[in-house]
Design an enzyme around this catalytic site. Structure first.
Site, short mmCIF file in Angstrom:
data_model
loop_
_atom_site.label_atom_id
_atom_site.label_comp_id
_atom_site.label_asym_id
_atom_site.label_seq_id
_atom_site.Cartn_x
_atom_site.Cartn_y
_atom_site.Cartn_z
N ASP A 34 30.58 -3.99 39.44
CA ASP A 34 29.42 -4.55 37.92
C ASP A 34 30.98 -4.43 36.75
N THR A 126 14.68 -14.92 43.62
CA THR A 126 13.18 -14.41 42.79
C THR A 126 12.51 -15.75 43.16
N ASP A 127 10.91 -15.69 43.28
CA ASP A 127 10.38 -16.23 43.06
C ASP A 127 10.56 -17.45 42.46
N GLU A 128 10.57 -16.74 41.33
CA GLU A 128 11.12 -18.57 39.98
C GLU A 128 11.73 -20.16 40.83
N TYR A 151 17.32 -19.88 33.86
CA TYR A 151 17.60 -18.76 34.74
C TYR A 151 17.09 -19.80 35.96
N SER A 152 16.00 -19.90 36.36
CA SER A 152 15.96 -20.10 37.70
C SER A 152 16.41 -21.13 38.10
N LYS A 155 19.00 -19.19 39.71
CA LYS A 155 19.35 -18.90 40.92
C LYS A 155 19.01 -19.64 41.75
N ASN A 181 9.92 -7.29 39.55
CA ASN A 181 9.49 -6.44 39.59
C ASN A 181 8.85 -4.95 38.67
N LEU A 191 8.94 -7.48 29.98
CA LEU A 191 7.43 -7.92 29.18
C LEU A 191 7.31 -6.12 29.63
N ASP A 273 4.59 -19.68 22.24
CA ASP A 273 5.48 -19.44 23.58
C ASP A 273 6.64 -19.16 23.86
N PRO A 275 9.37 -21.32 25.80
CA PRO A 275 9.41 -22.63 26.18
C PRO A 275 9.92 -23.00 27.50
P1 NAD Z 1 19.31 -6.89 35.40
O1 NAD Z 1 19.66 -8.02 34.38
O2 NAD Z 1 18.94 -5.55 35.28
O3 NAD Z 1 20.79 -6.13 35.78
C1 NAD Z 1 22.22 -7.23 36.24
C2 NAD Z 1 23.13 -6.41 35.98
O4 NAD Z 1 24.12 -7.98 36.99
C3 NAD Z 1 23.32 -5.42 35.79
O5 NAD Z 1 24.19 -4.47 35.60
C4 NAD Z 1 24.62 -6.49 34.85
O6 NAD Z 1 26.20 -5.71 34.31
C5 NAD Z 1 25.44 -6.74 36.32
N1 NAD Z 1 26.05 -8.58 36.27
C6 NAD Z 1 25.72 -9.61 35.16
N2 NAD Z 1 27.14 -10.15 35.66
C7 NAD Z 1 27.69 -10.21 36.61
C8 NAD Z 1 28.79 -10.25 36.58
N3 NAD Z 1 29.59 -11.89 36.26
N4 NAD Z 1 29.73 -9.59 37.64
C9 NAD Z 1 29.14 -8.77 38.11
N5 NAD Z 1 28.05 -7.94 37.34
C10 NAD Z 1 26.95 -8.30 37.11
O7 NAD Z 1 19.19 -7.23 36.34
P2 NAD Z 1 17.69 -6.97 37.60
O8 NAD Z 1 16.81 -6.90 37.21
O9 NAD Z 1 18.02 -6.17 37.75
O10 NAD Z 1 18.09 -8.08 38.98
C11 NAD Z 1 18.50 -7.73 40.16
C12 NAD Z 1 18.23 -8.96 40.80
O11 NAD Z 1 17.54 -9.42 41.12
C13 NAD Z 1 19.26 -10.92 40.11
O12 NAD Z 1 19.56 -11.34 40.61
C14 NAD Z 1 17.61 -11.07 39.78
O13 NAD Z 1 17.72 -12.35 39.71
C15 NAD Z 1 17.27 -10.98 40.87
N6 NAD Z 1 15.54 -10.42 40.35
C16 NAD Z 1 15.44 -9.74 39.88
C17 NAD Z 1 13.55 -9.54 39.50
C18 NAD Z 1 13.04 -8.57 38.39
O14 NAD Z 1 11.75 -8.99 38.04
N7 NAD Z 1 14.01 -8.19 37.70
C19 NAD Z 1 12.58 -10.30 40.98
C20 NAD Z 1 13.46 -10.87 41.63
C21 NAD Z 1 14.61 -10.78 41.53
O1 DAU Z 2 9.72 -13.54 39.11
C1 DAU Z 2 10.07 -12.68 39.02
C2 DAU Z 2 11.49 -12.71 37.71
O2 DAU Z 2 10.48 -12.01 37.00
C3 DAU Z 2 12.96 -12.46 37.50
O3 DAU Z 2 13.16 -13.33 38.31
C4 DAU Z 2 13.56 -12.24 36.53
O4 DAU Z 2 14.82 -11.80 36.39
C5 DAU Z 2 12.40 -11.58 36.08
O5 DAU Z 2 13.40 -11.51 34.47
C6 DAU Z 2 10.70 -11.26 36.16
O6 DAU Z 2 10.95 -12.93 35.09
P1 DAU Z 2 9.64 -13.72 33.70
O7 DAU Z 2 9.81 -13.87 33.12
O8 DAU Z 2 8.58 -13.37 34.73
O9 DAU Z 2 9.74 -11.54 33.45
P2 DAU Z 2 9.75 -11.41 32.08
O10 DAU Z 2 9.39 -9.86 31.21
O11 DAU Z 2 10.56 -11.86 31.08
O12 DAU Z 2 8.02 -11.49 30.91
C7 DAU Z 2 7.20 -11.27 32.38
C8 DAU Z 2 6.22 -11.88 31.65
O13 DAU Z 2 5.92 -11.64 30.30
C9 DAU Z 2 6.30 -13.99 31.22
O14 DAU Z 2 4.40 -14.46 31.86
C10 DAU Z 2 6.38 -13.83 30.11
C11 DAU Z 2 5.03 -12.72 29.42
N1 DAU Z 2 6.23 -11.73 27.78
C12 DAU Z 2 7.89 -11.95 27.94
C13 DAU Z 2 7.84 -10.88 27.28
C14 DAU Z 2 9.62 -10.47 27.11
C15 DAU Z 2 5.49 -11.74 26.85
O15 DAU Z 2 3.86 -12.20 26.83
N2 DAU Z 2 6.32 -11.27 25.24
C16 DAU Z 2 7.39 -11.05 25.93
O16 DAU Z 2 7.69 -9.75 24.52
#
Ligand code: NAD
Ligand code: DAU
Length: 337
Positions: A34, A126-128, A151-152, A155, A181, A191, A273, A275
């Site tokens: 990491d 991710t589903d995104e 981002y998406s 991915k 998650n 969120l 919102d 973008p």
């Molecule tokens: P996070 O941002 O909490 O953690 C990402 C980790 O990756 C961090 O520890 C960071 O230091 C490390 N990292 C970033 N760039 C790096 C690099 N260049 N080399 C090595 N390490 C690096 O993310 P998360 O929410 O734990 O997500 C983990 C994975 O799951 C991601 O691939 C994300 O796309 C995917 N995912 C997340 C969600 C969600 O809801 N959070 C849902 C579906 C998929």
């Molecule tokens: O669907 C999986 C994805 O879920 C992962 O691939 C991403 O890594 C993870 O960040 C997450 O993406 P979202 O954009 O859906 O998550 P976020 O928590 O940023 O936002 C969830 C929803 O809440 C989204 O519709 C935007 C809204 N939101 C988010 C924030 C941070 C708000 O309304 N206010 C906020 O301050």
């Protein structure tokens, strides 16, 4: 012993994965690789750090020499690639690092895994990547990819690259696509932790747009258990959707958190919102259930209550974050869109 390279294991899902998996499997040797970006936190790995079958290495997945050294030194045969820039809002404010890490970094891992003849390469996606749904329907594994944010799109590029390495070189690649998650150790830019922490601090809760965007929520341990199923039993070249059939409009989640914390709804503040904001995500996970026998085990009501309680009882964990380097972003992100 399975020697597994877990990238991004200091982040939210990766650290929960390592702590969870090392509790139930002593036949896994985990190398956590990491970069420790703003989202990486070694404190998350307290339950694992003393274990003999756990090793942390600080490094960037785009550093091909170091990645090669790690494969050689630790005789890596399995890869789970969690490492990513993961926050949509940040990708809107600046996209370059997203393509560097999520695309180029994944390419380095794939090439190195190919060289060392890895037995499984699991790309955590991710589903995104499927884009946005209307009122009806669910994402299946054959839904065309239509990513909408930097981002998406990064991915989706990584998914296509991983599957191309299977098609062209016969590499044993599997891809998982999970929905949103929630759980302990999630960085407070997302969120659910953001809303919990702001509520606890009696700060405004910034809800984007009309608050009616829908996300499909899964507890992080259910996601991590599914990853273990796919690592063990997933068929190379396949994609597996992961979700818990728990769709909710954002505003409902925010109100639920306020009720749990006994805080007033006038903390809710509708803001400009995001973008390109995707309207609705919802996952069909029947393939992983029918083919691999996985199913989610946590009920939303119980797991969200436990998650809120975790943040209440781990104030020092998140206070260090919101008063540290992250503070500047935390205070200015909404103005910058
Ligand atoms: P996070 O941002 O909490 O953690 C990402 C980790 O990756 C961090 O520890 C960071 O230091 C490390 N990292 C970033 N760039 C790096 C690099 N260049 N080399 C090595 N390490 C690096 O993310 P998360 O929410 O734990 O997500 C983990 C994975 O799951 C991601 O691939 C994300 O796309 C995917 N995912 C997340 C969600 C969600 O809801 N959070 C849902 C579906 C998929
Ligand atoms: O669907 C999986 C994805 O879920 C992962 O691939 C991403 O890594 C993870 O960040 C997450 O993406 P979202 O954009 O859906 O998550 P976020 O928590 O940023 O936002 C969830 C929803 O809440 C989204 O519709 C935007 C809204 N939101 C988010 C924030 C941070 C708000 O309304 N206010 C906020 O301050």
């Amino acid at each position: 012993m399975k020697n597994i390279l877990v990238t991004g294991g200091a982040g939210f899902i990766g650290s929960n994965f390592i702590n969870f998996i090392l509790q139930k499997r002593d036949d896994y040797f985990i190398v956590n690789f990491d970069k420790l970006t703003y989202a990486g936190n070694l404190e998350n790995l307290k339950p694992s750090e003393e274990k003999k079958n756990y090793q942390f290495v600080k490094g960037d997945i785009i550093n091909s020499e170091l990645v090669d050294f790690i494969f050689q030194k630790y005789k890596i045969k399995y890869v789970i690639n969690f490492a990513a820039e993961s926050h949509v809002d940040r990708s809107i404010l600046g996209s370059e690092i997203f393509y560097q890490t999520n695309v180029i970094g994944t390419n380095v891992l794939l090439e190195t895994a190919r060289k060392y003849e890895a037995e499984k390469f699991l790309q955590v996606s991710t589903d995104e990547v499927y884009g946005s749904l209307g009122r009806e329907g669910l994402f299946t594994e054959s839904t065309p990819l239509s990513p909408n944010s930097p981002y998406s799109s990064s991915k989706a590029a990584a998914d296509m690259m991983a599957l191309a390495f299977h098609h062209t070189f016969g590499m044993p690649v599997v891809v998982t696509r999970c929905s949103n998650n929630y759980g302990p150790l999630q960085f407070p830019e997302k969120l659910i932790p953001l809303m919990i922490i702001n509520s606890l601090n009696n700060k405004k809760l910034p809800v984007y747009g009309d608050g009616l965007n829908v996300r499909d929520w899964i507890y992080v341990i259910d996601h991590n258990n599914a990853i273990d199923f796919v690592l063990e039993k997933g068929t190379p070249g396949n994609v597996y959707n992961i979700g818990a059939s728990n769709e909710m409009p954002n505003i409902e989640i925010v109100k639920l958190i306020l009720r749990h914390l006994k805080k007033p709804e006038d903390l809710i503040h509708y803001v400009k919102d995001r973008p390109g904001h995707d309207r609705r995500y919802a996952i069909d996970s029947s393939k992983i259930k029918n083919e691999l026998g996985w199913k989610p085990e946590y009920s939303f009501d119980e797991a969200i209550a436990q998650t809120v309680d975790w943040y209440i009882s781990h104030k020092s964990w998140w206070e260090r974050i919101i008063t540290g380097e992250y503070q500047k972003y935390y205070q200015t992100q909404y103005k910058n869109f």
